[in-house]
Design an enzyme around this catalytic site. Structure first.
Site, mmCIF file in Angstrom:
data_model
loop_
_atom_site.group_PDB
_atom_site.id
_atom_site.type_symbol
_atom_site.label_atom_id
_atom_site.label_comp_id
_atom_site.label_asym_id
_atom_site.label_seq_id
_atom_site.Cartn_x
_atom_site.Cartn_y
_atom_site.Cartn_z
ATOM 1 C CE LYS A 1 -4.538 0.807 0.342
ATOM 2 N NZ LYS A 1 -5.694 -0.053 -0.178
ATOM 3 N N GLY B 1 -5.555 2.751 -7.340
ATOM 4 C CA GLY B 1 -6.189 3.654 -6.456
ATOM 5 C C GLY B 1 -6.725 3.476 -4.992
ATOM 6 C CG ASP B 2 -7.266 3.276 -0.736
ATOM 7 O OD1 ASP B 2 -7.673 2.354 -0.706
ATOM 8 O OD2 ASP B 2 -7.456 4.261 0.253
HETATM 9 N N1 GLU Z 1 -7.325 0.267 -2.652
HETATM 10 C C1 GLU Z 1 -8.321 -0.999 -2.946
HETATM 11 C C2 GLU Z 1 -8.166 -1.801 -1.958
HETATM 12 O O1 GLU Z 1 -8.350 -1.230 -0.657
HETATM 13 C C3 GLU Z 1 -7.804 -1.695 -4.370
HETATM 14 C C4 GLU Z 1 -6.162 -1.892 -4.446
HETATM 15 C C5 GLU Z 1 -5.911 -2.361 -6.051
HETATM 16 O O2 GLU Z 1 -6.852 -2.608 -6.684
HETATM 17 O O3 GLU Z 1 -4.891 -2.759 -5.940
HETATM 18 O O4 GLU Z 1 -8.154 -2.799 -1.898
#
Ligand code: GLU
Length: 447
Positions: free
Chosen positions: A128, A167-168
Site C-alpha cells: 500500500k 487507486g484508493d
Molecule cells: N485500494 C483498493 C483496496 O483497498 C484496491 C487496491 C488495488 O486495486 O490494487 O483494496
C-alpha cells in the site's frame, strides 16, 4: 478479546517496534485474535516464526514529494510505499492521497491487503502507499504536477512483476492517468501491467471502477442467502459517497433494496425515496461536488451538516467512507434499530467494539478484507488482460467478479465453521487468508 498466550509476545513486539502506529496495531491485533486455534493445528508456523515475519514489512519506502502549486509556491509532501509481502505475487494495493496519511495508516492498509489479496485466490502480494497530499480543491494542473513528482521517485520501486499500485481514497482514474503517463515517460516503456485502474482506452478493465462497491454487495447477497434471505425490499445505509459507495448503492438498487442515506465529511444526506444514483454520479464524479449539492437538487432529500448516518433505521449497513467511522455506540444503535447485515466497503471502518457488538448480536458481518476484495480482485483481472493483451466485455468481467466474491464468501464461511466459530466471517477471513500466505512463506524458505 484476549490473545492466545503464544501470540501475546508477538503483539507486544508489534506495538514496541512500531510506536504510535495505532491503526496498524489495531489491524494486526484483529488478525492475531483469530490465530490461536490455527497455531494449535499448525505448530510449523510457530517454528518458522511466520507470524512475526508477516507483521514486519519486506520493505518500507518514505520519500519527499516537492511540487509547485498554481501560485508558483513550492509545496512539500511526504510519499510512502510499504511493500509488505510478496510470497503470493507482486506487491499489490492502492495509493491513498489524504491529509491523514502517515506510515501507520499505510502499514495498517498494507497489512490488511496481504490477507485480502490472498482471499481473492489470485496471484497478488500485499502493499500500500500514498501521500499526505490533500487533493481537495486542487486544480487539475496541480494534481498532475503532484502525481508527476510522486512518480518521479516511486517509479524505481515499481514494475509489473514487482509492485503494482492502483487507486484508493483520493486516487481515481484521473490520478492513475497522470501517474501512468509519468512512469511511461521516465522508463520509456508502455508497461500496462504496472498500474491498475487505468482508463478503458489505454489498458484498463471493464468493471474496475464499479468493482469494490459491486463486490461488497455481492458478498452481502451471499451472506443473506446463507441465512435464507435476500435484498428484496431491504432498507440500506451506505456511508461515504466516493467510488465504493456510489457503486454499492447502484448494485443494492439492482438487487431490489433501497438505499436511503449516504454521506461525506461535511454531513449526511437522507433521501427516503432512495438515493438517485445518476444524480449522485453527476455531482460526485463529473462535478467533483459534495453531497449537499446533491440534496440541493433533489426535492426528496435532506442534508444534515455533521449528521451521524448510523442513527437511521435500516436492515443493512455498508460503511464505505474510512477507518473507524462506525463506533461501538453506532453499532448498538444499528442493532437496536433492526440491522441484520453489515459489510465493510471501506478498510476497517468498524472499530473493534463495533465488530464485537455485531458478532454478539448475531448480525451477519462481512469484514473489509473479504467484503471489499472485489476491487483488488478486478485489478488482478486487469493485470491478466494486460499480460495477454486482451480486453474482456463488461458482462464477462462482472461474472468473473461475482464468482470470485462467491468463492471468498464460501471460503470464509467454511473456515469459520472448521475452526469452531460458525457464522463468524471475521475469523473465517483472517484464518483462510493467513493460512494461504503462511503455507507459501514456509514453502519459500526463510525470505
Ligand atoms: N485500494 C483498493 C483496496 O483497498 C484496491 C487496491 C488495488 O486495486 O490494487 O483494496
Amino acid at each position: 478479546m484476549v490473545l492466545d498466550e503464544k501470540l501475546e509476545p508477538v503483539y507486544a513486539a508489534v506495538t514496541a517496534r512500531n510506536p504510535g502506529e495505532t491503526e496498524f496495531h489495531q489491524a494486526a491485533r484483529e488478525v492475531l485474535e483469530s490465530l490461536g486455534p490455527v497455531l494449535a493445528k499448525h505448530p510449523e508456523y510457530n517454528e518458522h516464526k511466520v507470524i512475526e515475519r508477516i507483521c514486519e514489512p519486506e520493505r518500507q519506502i518514505i520519500f519527499r514529494v516537492p511540487w509547485q502549486d498554481d501560485h508558483g509556491e513550492v509545496q512539500i509532501n511526504r510519499g510512502f510505499r510499504v511493500e509488505f509481502n510478496s510470497v503470493l505475487g507482486p506487491y499489490k494495493g492502492g495509493l491513498r492521497f489524504h491529509p491523514s496519511v502517515n506510515l501507520g495508516i499505510v502499514k495498517f492498509l498494507g497489512f490488511e491487503q496481504i490477507f485480502k489479496n490472498a482471499l481473492t485466490g489470485l496471484p497478488i502480494g500485499g502493499g500500500k502507499g500514498g501521500s499526505d497530499f490533500d487533493p481537495k480543491r486542487r486544480s487539475d494542473d496541480e494534481i498532475m504536477r503532484f502525481c508527476q513528482s510522486f512518480m518521479t521517485e516511486l517509479f524505481r520501486h515499481l514494475g509489473e512483476h514487482t509492485d503494482v499500485p492502483a487507486g484508493d481514497v483520493g486516487v481515481g482514474g484521473r490520478e492513475i492517468g497522470y501517474l501512468f503517463g509519468q512512469y511511461k515517460r521516465i522508463t520509456n516503456r508502455y508497461e500496462s501491467g504496472v498500474l491498475t485502474g487505468k482508463g478503458l482506452d489505454w489498458g484498463g478493465s471493464q468493471v474496475r471502477t464499479e468493482a469494490t462497491g459491486f463486490g461488497a454487495v455481492f458478498f452481502l447477497a451471499e451472506m443473506l442467502r446463507a441465512r435464507g434471505d435476500s435484498f428484496d425490499g431491504k432498507i440500506a445505509l451506505v456511508s461515504g459517497s466516493g467510488n465504493v459507495a456510489i457503486y454499492a448503492i447502484e448494485k443494492i438498487h439492482d438487487l431490489g433494496g433501497r438505499v436511503v442515506a449516504c454521506s461525506d465529511s461535511d454531513g449526511i444526506v437522507h433521501d427516503e425515496k432512495g438515493i438517485d444514483v445518476e444524480l449522485l454520479k453527476q455531482v460526485k464524479e463529473r462535478e467533483r461536488g459534495r453531497v449537499s449539492d446533491y440534496a440541493d437538487r433533489r426535492p426528496t432529500a435532506e442534508f444534515v451538516a455533521g449528521g451521524n448516518l448510523w442513527g437511521l433505521p435500516c436492515d443493512i449497513a455498508v460503511p464505505s467512507a474510512t477507518q473507524n467511522e462506525l463506533t461501538g455506540t453506532d453499532a448498538e444503535r444499528l442493532v437496536r434499530n433492526g440491522c441484520i447485515a453489515v459489510a465493510e466497503g471501506a478498510n476497517m471502518p468498524c472499530t473493534p467494539e463495533a465488530v464485537r457488538t455485531f458478532l454478539a448480536a448475531g448480525v451477519a458481518f462481512g469484514p473489509g478484507k473479504a467484503a471489499n476484495a472485489g476491487g483488488v480482485a478486478t485489478s488482478a483481472l486487469e493485470m491478466q488482460q494486460n499480460a495477454s493483451r486482451d480486453s474482456w466485455t463488461f458482462e464477462y468481467t462482472e461474472e468473473r467478479l461475482a464468482g470470485i466474491m462467491r468463492d471468498i464468501h464460501d471460503r470464509c464461511f467454511e473456515t469459520a465453521d472448521e475452526y469452531g466459530t460458525p457464522g463468524n466471517y471475521v475469523n473465517g477471513a483472517n484464518i483462510a487468508g493467513f493460512i494461504k500466505v503462511a503455507n507459501a512463506m514456509v514453502a519459500l524458505g526463510l525470505v
